[in-house]
Design an enzyme around this catalytic site. Structure first.
Site, PDB file in Angstrom:
ATOM      1  N   CYS A  49     -10.111 -19.491 -32.471  1.00  0.00           N
ATOM      2  CA  CYS A  49     -10.408 -18.240 -31.747  1.00  0.00           C
ATOM      3  C   CYS A  49      -9.428 -18.037 -30.604  1.00  0.00           C
ATOM      4  O   CYS A  49      -9.152 -18.963 -29.836  1.00  0.00           O
ATOM      5  CB  CYS A  49     -11.836 -18.286 -31.190  1.00  0.00           C
ATOM      6  SG  CYS A  49     -12.267 -16.804 -30.255  1.00  0.00           S
TER       7      CYS A  49
ATOM      8  N   ASP B 142     -42.127 -27.905 -31.766  1.00  0.00           N
ATOM      9  CA  ASP B 142     -40.765 -27.379 -31.576  1.00  0.00           C
ATOM     10  C   ASP B 142     -40.634 -26.862 -30.143  1.00  0.00           C
ATOM     11  O   ASP B 142     -40.607 -25.657 -29.910  1.00  0.00           O
ATOM     12  CB  ASP B 142     -40.513 -26.250 -32.593  1.00  0.00           C
ATOM     13  CG  ASP B 142     -39.133 -25.622 -32.430  1.00  0.00           C
ATOM     14  OD1 ASP B 142     -38.254 -26.229 -31.794  1.00  0.00           O
ATOM     15  OD2 ASP B 142     -38.935 -24.504 -32.954  1.00  0.00           O
TER      16      ASP B 142
ATOM     17  N   CYS C  51     -33.974 -28.683 -29.856  1.00  0.00           N
ATOM     18  CA  CYS C  51     -32.571 -28.342 -29.601  1.00  0.00           C
ATOM     19  C   CYS C  51     -31.985 -29.280 -28.547  1.00  0.00           C
ATOM     20  O   CYS C  51     -30.898 -29.010 -28.039  1.00  0.00           O
ATOM     21  CB  CYS C  51     -32.448 -26.884 -29.177  1.00  0.00           C
ATOM     22  SG  CYS C  51     -33.433 -26.497 -27.730  1.00  0.00           S
TER      23      CYS C  51
ATOM     24  N   CYS D  32     -17.678 -21.314 -26.298  1.00  0.00           N
ATOM     25  CA  CYS D  32     -17.374 -22.439 -27.192  1.00  0.00           C
ATOM     26  C   CYS D  32     -16.675 -23.548 -26.409  1.00  0.00           C
ATOM     27  O   CYS D  32     -15.855 -23.273 -25.540  1.00  0.00           O
ATOM     28  CB  CYS D  32     -16.464 -21.999 -28.340  1.00  0.00           C
ATOM     29  SG  CYS D  32     -17.297 -20.919 -29.517  1.00  0.00           S
TER      30      CYS D  32
HETATM   31  C1  SAM Z   1     -37.587 -23.572 -29.217  1.00  0.00           C
HETATM   32  S1  SAM Z   1     -38.787 -22.288 -29.142  1.00  0.00           S
HETATM   33  C2  SAM Z   1     -39.484 -22.475 -30.748  1.00  0.00           C
HETATM   34  C3  SAM Z   1     -40.292 -21.325 -31.236  1.00  0.00           C
HETATM   35  C4  SAM Z   1     -40.636 -21.339 -32.728  1.00  0.00           C
HETATM   36  N1  SAM Z   1     -41.099 -22.633 -33.180  1.00  0.00           N
HETATM   37  C5  SAM Z   1     -39.447 -20.875 -33.548  1.00  0.00           C
HETATM   38  O1  SAM Z   1     -38.865 -21.698 -34.269  1.00  0.00           O
HETATM   39  O2  SAM Z   1     -39.110 -19.701 -33.503  1.00  0.00           O
HETATM   40  C6  SAM Z   1     -39.966 -23.003 -28.047  1.00  0.00           C
HETATM   41  C7  SAM Z   1     -41.215 -22.215 -27.836  1.00  0.00           C
HETATM   42  O3  SAM Z   1     -42.040 -22.937 -26.910  1.00  0.00           O
HETATM   43  C8  SAM Z   1     -42.700 -21.999 -26.073  1.00  0.00           C
HETATM   44  N2  SAM Z   1     -43.099 -22.730 -24.862  1.00  0.00           N
HETATM   45  C9  SAM Z   1     -42.330 -23.056 -23.791  1.00  0.00           C
HETATM   46  N3  SAM Z   1     -43.051 -23.750 -22.895  1.00  0.00           N
HETATM   47  C10 SAM Z   1     -44.312 -23.859 -23.400  1.00  0.00           C
HETATM   48  C11 SAM Z   1     -45.506 -24.476 -22.936  1.00  0.00           C
HETATM   49  N4  SAM Z   1     -45.521 -25.120 -21.774  1.00  0.00           N
HETATM   50  N5  SAM Z   1     -46.602 -24.412 -23.720  1.00  0.00           N
HETATM   51  C12 SAM Z   1     -46.572 -23.773 -24.903  1.00  0.00           C
HETATM   52  N6  SAM Z   1     -45.466 -23.166 -25.401  1.00  0.00           N
HETATM   53  C13 SAM Z   1     -44.347 -23.204 -24.652  1.00  0.00           C
HETATM   54  C14 SAM Z   1     -41.667 -20.923 -25.856  1.00  0.00           C
HETATM   55  O4  SAM Z   1     -42.270 -19.715 -25.429  1.00  0.00           O
HETATM   56  C15 SAM Z   1     -41.016 -20.837 -27.234  1.00  0.00           C
HETATM   57  O5  SAM Z   1     -41.680 -19.898 -28.032  1.00  0.00           O
END
Ligand code: SAM
Length: 414
Positions: free
Chosen positions: A63, A345, A371, A72
């Protein structure tokens, strides 16, 4: 100095005066001249002045914005070294948690031009208006008309968005511009700056019309709800065939290819389980595909995401949605006992409190998605100490050329 390896943030690591030196944009084996900077952690930051002799893994960056653009960090490695580095990040994090014997499967790769959501920056200073990504380690904005990461629908909008920003931003304004490609069209979310006045609203509505944008919204900051500016079509995310009408700024996996890989790994991990808890469920990326063969209890902390998921699940008798803070109020052993598989997740911070409860539960199968390999490894350690076996971990590289990597791990109770 000679660069020995690349650290977790994507910077090359060298040594000077017995201490570590972090040099962005360098590759293992590079012999480089650097300018030493400030203290950083256990060593010093430095900037690359010259590559005196390139290491064997150094390659020409594909790029033209690489090096200036902060998006990046790792385009200067050849593809094999790049893939191996991502794999190592996961293996190293597991090793640090005493899980070095866990098999790390080959990295699942995603292609360039597949990122379907991105947040750009726009700023106007004394007549000069710039739209693009932040420069490396800087708040300055640099245009990225040749970005190789974002999806074609986003790339095509960069020029028109720059023109729009020039027309609507007042002097001194700095805003974020979120662009997401959803079913039904592009979702544009402006964050920051003053509330758009009548003239700006008209220009935004005209822009939506001219570029066939599905929806335009504005919010003061991420803590505020987004206000609609132009809503031309309903926008949905589709998971496992279920259409979820989502609000502006809803969490989506970074690319359709990444999402497909993660969903496939999660489904394979839970296997024939019939009662599943999907924790940190977002708007249902895993919930709805899992619900094709099981009943799913989806728990999410964000009220908007929870409401979107719940509304989409209205007609499905096998999906229940619960809003709950899983950091302060994780599912207890008793509650977990209702499930034969649990998927979690969490955000980058991980799921420390929930992992502690899972560790003393009797759930036969747990699938962790993350992640952040370091917090994943920490939570994995808690589960393993509680008697789970971590069968294996698969890295999914949906953050192409960045230092980030997603992982999926499958745990079984002995
Ligand atoms: C990495 S995302 C994953 C969402 C979903 N599993 C997906 O793959 O699209 C993490 C999720 O955790 C939620 N989250 C963050 N802190 C949280 C908490 N203390 N309790 C419950 N959910 C939470 C966020 O709002 C978000 O939707």
């Amino acid at each position: 100095m000679t660069i020995r390896e690349i650290g977790a943030r994507g910077d090359g690591l060298g040594e000077h005066g017995g201490g570590r030196v972090y040099v962005p944009l360098t590759a293992p084996g590079d012999h480089v001249r650097v300018a030493l900077g400030e203290r950083r952690g256990d060593g010093r930051a430095a900037t690359l002045v010259d590559v005196l002799e390139p290491g064997p893994a150094r390659a020409a960056a594909p790029c033209r914005h690489f090096g200036v653009c902060g998006g990046c960090a790792l385009q200067h490695l050849d593809d094999a070294a790049y893939g191996a580095w991502k794999h190592d990040q996961v293996a190293t994090a597991l090793g640090r948690a005493g899980l070095g014997d866990v098999p790390v499967r080959p990295v699942v790769r995603t292609p360039p031009a597949s990122r379907r959501r991105a947040t750009f920056a726009a700023s106007r200073r004394g007549g000069a208006c710039v739209f693009g990504f932040n420069e490396r380690q800087s708040h300055r904005v640099t245009p990225v008309p040749g970005c190789l990461v974002v999806a074609p629908a986003i790339l095509a909008l960069l020029g028109p968005l720059e023109t729009l920003m020039k027309a609507i931003l007042p002097d001194g304004a700095e805003i974020d511009v979120g662009v997401a490609v959803l079913e039904g069209g592009v979702d544009l979310l402006l964050t920051g700056g003053a509330e758009p006045g009548l003239d700006a609203r008209e220009r935004l509505a005209d822009f939506a019309e001219a570029q066939d944008i599905g929806r335009v919204s504005w919010r003061r900051s991420p803590a505020f709800a987004a206000e609609p500016v132009a809503a031309r079509r309903p926008l949905v995310a589709r998971f496992g065939g279920v259409a979820v009408p989502v609000r502006p700024g809803a969490f989506l996996q970074a690319s359709a290819e990444g999402e497909e890989a993660l969903v496939g790994l999660v489904k394979a991990g839970v296997g024939p389980a019939k009662r599943i808890a999907d924790l940190f469920a977002g708007v249902g990326t895993f919930t709805f595909p899992l619900a094709a063969g099981a009943s799913v209890h989806a728990v999410e902390g964000d009220s908007d995401a929870h409401a979107d998921l719940k509304a989409a699940a209205r007609t499905l008798s096998n999906v229940a949605a619960e809003r709950r803070d899983l950091f302060t109020d994780p599912l207890t052993e008793g509650e977990l006992g209702r499930f034969d598989a649990v998927v979690f997740d969490p955000p980058r911070a991980g799921a420390r409190a929930q992992a502690a409860r899972l560790a003393v539960s009797r759930v036969p199968t747990v699938v962790g998605v993350s992640c952040d390999p370091a917090t994943f490894a920490r939570d994995a350690r808690a589960l393993v100490d509680g008697g789970y076996r971590l069968e294996g971990v698969t890295p999914v590289d949906q953050f192409l050329w960045s230092p980030h990597i997603e992982v999926v791990g499958v745990f079984r109770r002995h």
